[in-house]
Scaffold this motif. Structure first.
Motif, PDB file in Angstrom:
ATOM      1  N   PHE A  72       0.828  -1.203   0.000  1.00 43.13           N
ATOM      2  CA  PHE A  72       0.000   0.000   0.000  1.00 43.13           C
ATOM      3  C   PHE A  72       0.866   1.258   0.000  1.00 43.13           C
ATOM      4  O   PHE A  72       1.842   1.352   0.737  1.00 43.13           O
ATOM      5  CB  PHE A  72      -0.917   0.015   1.232  1.00 43.13           C
ATOM      6  CG  PHE A  72      -1.755   1.261   1.320  1.00 43.13           C
ATOM      7  CD1 PHE A  72      -2.917   1.380   0.569  1.00 43.13           C
ATOM      8  CD2 PHE A  72      -1.368   2.326   2.127  1.00 43.13           C
ATOM      9  CE1 PHE A  72      -3.682   2.534   0.625  1.00 43.13           C
ATOM     10  CE2 PHE A  72      -2.130   3.484   2.191  1.00 43.13           C
ATOM     11  CZ  PHE A  72      -3.285   3.587   1.441  1.00 43.13           C
ATOM     12  N   HIS A  73       0.507   2.226  -0.846  1.00 45.67           N
ATOM     13  CA  HIS A  73       1.170   3.534  -0.858  1.00 45.67           C
ATOM     14  C   HIS A  73       0.114   4.622  -0.872  1.00 45.67           C
ATOM     15  O   HIS A  73      -0.881   4.508  -1.587  1.00 45.67           O
ATOM     16  CB  HIS A  73       2.038   3.707  -2.110  1.00 45.67           C
ATOM     17  CG  HIS A  73       3.185   2.767  -2.162  1.00 45.67           C
ATOM     18  ND1 HIS A  73       4.342   2.959  -1.459  1.00 45.67           N
ATOM     19  CD2 HIS A  73       3.342   1.604  -2.833  1.00 45.67           C
ATOM     20  CE1 HIS A  73       5.174   1.956  -1.691  1.00 45.67           C
ATOM     21  NE2 HIS A  73       4.588   1.111  -2.517  1.00 45.67           N
ATOM     22  N   ALA A  74       0.346   5.684  -0.095  1.00 44.92           N
ATOM     23  CA  ALA A  74      -0.604   6.798  -0.079  1.00 44.92           C
ATOM     24  C   ALA A  74      -0.515   7.602  -1.373  1.00 44.92           C
ATOM     25  O   ALA A  74      -1.495   8.182  -1.823  1.00 44.92           O
ATOM     26  CB  ALA A  74      -0.342   7.698   1.122  1.00 44.92           C
ATOM     27  N   LYS A  90      -4.438   8.228  -8.926  1.00 47.16           N
ATOM     28  CA  LYS A  90      -4.258   9.614  -8.476  1.00 47.16           C
ATOM     29  C   LYS A  90      -4.032   9.711  -6.979  1.00 47.16           C
ATOM     30  O   LYS A  90      -3.863  10.805  -6.437  1.00 47.16           O
ATOM     31  CB  LYS A  90      -5.489  10.440  -8.848  1.00 47.16           C
ATOM     32  CG  LYS A  90      -5.643  10.632 -10.357  1.00 47.16           C
ATOM     33  CD  LYS A  90      -6.918  11.392 -10.650  1.00 47.16           C
ATOM     34  CE  LYS A  90      -7.136  11.543 -12.147  1.00 47.16           C
ATOM     35  NZ  LYS A  90      -8.530  11.877 -12.446  1.00 47.16           N
ATOM     36  N   GLY A  91      -4.102   8.584  -6.303  1.00 43.65           N
ATOM     37  CA  GLY A  91      -3.943   8.619  -4.849  1.00 43.65           C
ATOM     38  C   GLY A  91      -3.525   7.257  -4.344  1.00 43.65           C
ATOM     39  O   GLY A  91      -2.591   6.655  -4.877  1.00 43.65           O
ATOM     40  N   TYR A  92      -4.265   6.768  -3.342  1.00 44.21           N
ATOM     41  CA  TYR A  92      -3.925   5.489  -2.718  1.00 44.21           C
ATOM     42  C   TYR A  92      -3.840   4.380  -3.762  1.00 44.21           C
ATOM     43  O   TYR A  92      -4.650   4.305  -4.690  1.00 44.21           O
ATOM     44  CB  TYR A  92      -4.988   5.099  -1.685  1.00 44.21           C
ATOM     45  CG  TYR A  92      -5.033   5.974  -0.459  1.00 44.21           C
ATOM     46  CD1 TYR A  92      -4.202   7.081  -0.320  1.00 44.21           C
ATOM     47  CD2 TYR A  92      -5.925   5.687   0.571  1.00 44.21           C
ATOM     48  CE1 TYR A  92      -4.268   7.873   0.821  1.00 44.21           C
ATOM     49  CE2 TYR A  92      -5.997   6.478   1.712  1.00 44.21           C
ATOM     50  CZ  TYR A  92      -5.166   7.574   1.828  1.00 44.21           C
ATOM     51  OH  TYR A  92      -5.237   8.357   2.946  1.00 44.21           O
ATOM     52  N   VAL A  93      -2.847   3.526  -3.567  1.00 48.82           N
ATOM     53  CA  VAL A  93      -2.620   2.464  -4.552  1.00 48.82           C
ATOM     54  C   VAL A  93      -1.964   1.261  -3.886  1.00 48.82           C
ATOM     55  O   VAL A  93      -1.232   1.403  -2.901  1.00 48.82           O
ATOM     56  CB  VAL A  93      -1.729   3.002  -5.711  1.00 48.82           C
ATOM     57  CG1 VAL A  93      -0.363   3.449  -5.213  1.00 48.82           C
ATOM     58  CG2 VAL A  93      -1.573   1.976  -6.831  1.00 48.82           C
ATOM     59  N   TYR A  94      -2.257   0.080  -4.403  1.00 49.12           N
ATOM     60  CA  TYR A  94      -1.497  -1.115  -4.059  1.00 49.12           C
ATOM     61  C   TYR A  94      -0.552  -1.377  -5.220  1.00 49.12           C
ATOM     62  O   TYR A  94      -0.993  -1.506  -6.368  1.00 49.12           O
ATOM     63  CB  TYR A  94      -2.423  -2.322  -3.843  1.00 49.12           C
ATOM     64  CG  TYR A  94      -3.121  -2.309  -2.510  1.00 49.12           C
ATOM     65  CD1 TYR A  94      -2.420  -2.586  -1.337  1.00 49.12           C
ATOM     66  CD2 TYR A  94      -4.480  -2.018  -2.414  1.00 49.12           C
ATOM     67  CE1 TYR A  94      -3.060  -2.571  -0.100  1.00 49.12           C
ATOM     68  CE2 TYR A  94      -5.125  -2.004  -1.182  1.00 49.12           C
ATOM     69  CZ  TYR A  94      -4.407  -2.283  -0.032  1.00 49.12           C
ATOM     70  OH  TYR A  94      -5.041  -2.265   1.183  1.00 49.12           O
TER      71      TYR A  94
END
Ligand SMILES: [Zn+2]
Ligand SMILES: [Zn+2]
Ligand SMILES: [Zn+2]
Ligand SMILES: [Zn+2]
Length: 249
Positions: A72-74, A90-94
């Motif tokens: 997970f990355h913000a 554009k935002g939170y991503v795995y």
């Protein structure tokens, strides 16, 4: 802290309250659509998070990517798109470091099977039939989209295309500041149109007999409704029913 209340690092000054509203919202974590249950700022900040964006897992795996571990990355890297729906990150991503895959949190958690009475939809990474919305197997060159295919093989819809139907209808209602307002009243807050123009064209090509077409359209509507509830991060019967009632309005 009371159940259903959290303090989130992305909005540390106010408490976020878990609530269910029959209105669409933009998730301030993944920047994707939401509907139904969400964490909302208790002040009037118009700040919302999907439940799964509010408390993400540090790492996840996905059956479509055996051997891959997603972190997970913000904030994702720029110019990336989601390998499930083809839309921008554009935002939170795995993210998978090994193969470079990216998944929106809500896409990573799409149910593998959606069942409702006679309708059973299965999530597929590869498909053999054409999507009823865009008329194509592949979304666009270089970008694929997962699809939901009914077990009767009659109905195939890209996850991306269902998101697009939602967006097209919600965009018309979007206020100037680019954020959806959270209004208390539920009526007309989400006026999905029953006749999606692109969908109609593909349908006309598919079946010419009126009786068959009507039956197929009905089935397709149920399918779209169920997939919509899944893509907005709240695949509950309640949300599906609500979206259905708004479509038929
Ligand atoms: Zn989100
Ligand atoms: Zn706030
Ligand atoms: Zn996605
Ligand atoms: Zn499509």
């Amino acid at each position: 802290m009371i159940y259903g209340e959290i303090i989130h690092s992305s909005h540390p000054d106010h408490k976020l309250i878990l609530e269910h509203r029959d209105t669409p919202y933009n998730c301030d974590g993944c920047k994707e659509l939401g509907f139904g249950s969400r964490y909302t700022c208790e002040e009037s900040c118009n700040f919302h998070l999907h439940k799964d964006c509010a408390s993400p897992e540090a790492t996840i795996t996905h059956p479509f990517f055996p051997g891959c571990l997603f972190h997970f990355h913000a904030i994702g890297k720029p110019d990336r798109f989601c390998d499930a729906c083809g839309r921008d990150i554009k935002g939170y991503v795995y993210h998978c470091f090994r193969k470079g895959w990216d998944l929106h949190p809500s896409c990573a958690l799409l149910p593998r099977i959606i069942e409702d009475g006679e309708m059973k939809l299965v999530l597929r990474r590869e498909v053999t039939s054409k999507c009823y919305r865009c008329g194509k197997k592949e979304l666009r060159k270089g970008a694929k989209s997962w699809s939901y295919v009914s077990t009767c093989k009659e109905c195939h819809l890209h996850v991306a295309c269902v998101k697009e139907i939602l967006l097209e209808n919600w965009e018309k209602k979007r206020p100037r500041d680019g954020k959806f307002e959270c209004r208390a009243e539920t009526e007309n807050s989400l006026a999905l149109e029953s006749r999606d123009s692109k969908l109609q064209i593909v349908l006309q090509k598919k079946e010419s007999k009126p009786g068959k077409l009507a039956k197929f359209t009905k089935m397709l509507k149920i399918a779209i409704t169920l997939i919509m509830a899944a893509v907005v991060g709240d695949p509950t019967a309640l949300v599906a029913t609500l979206i259905a009632s708004l479509i038929n309005h």
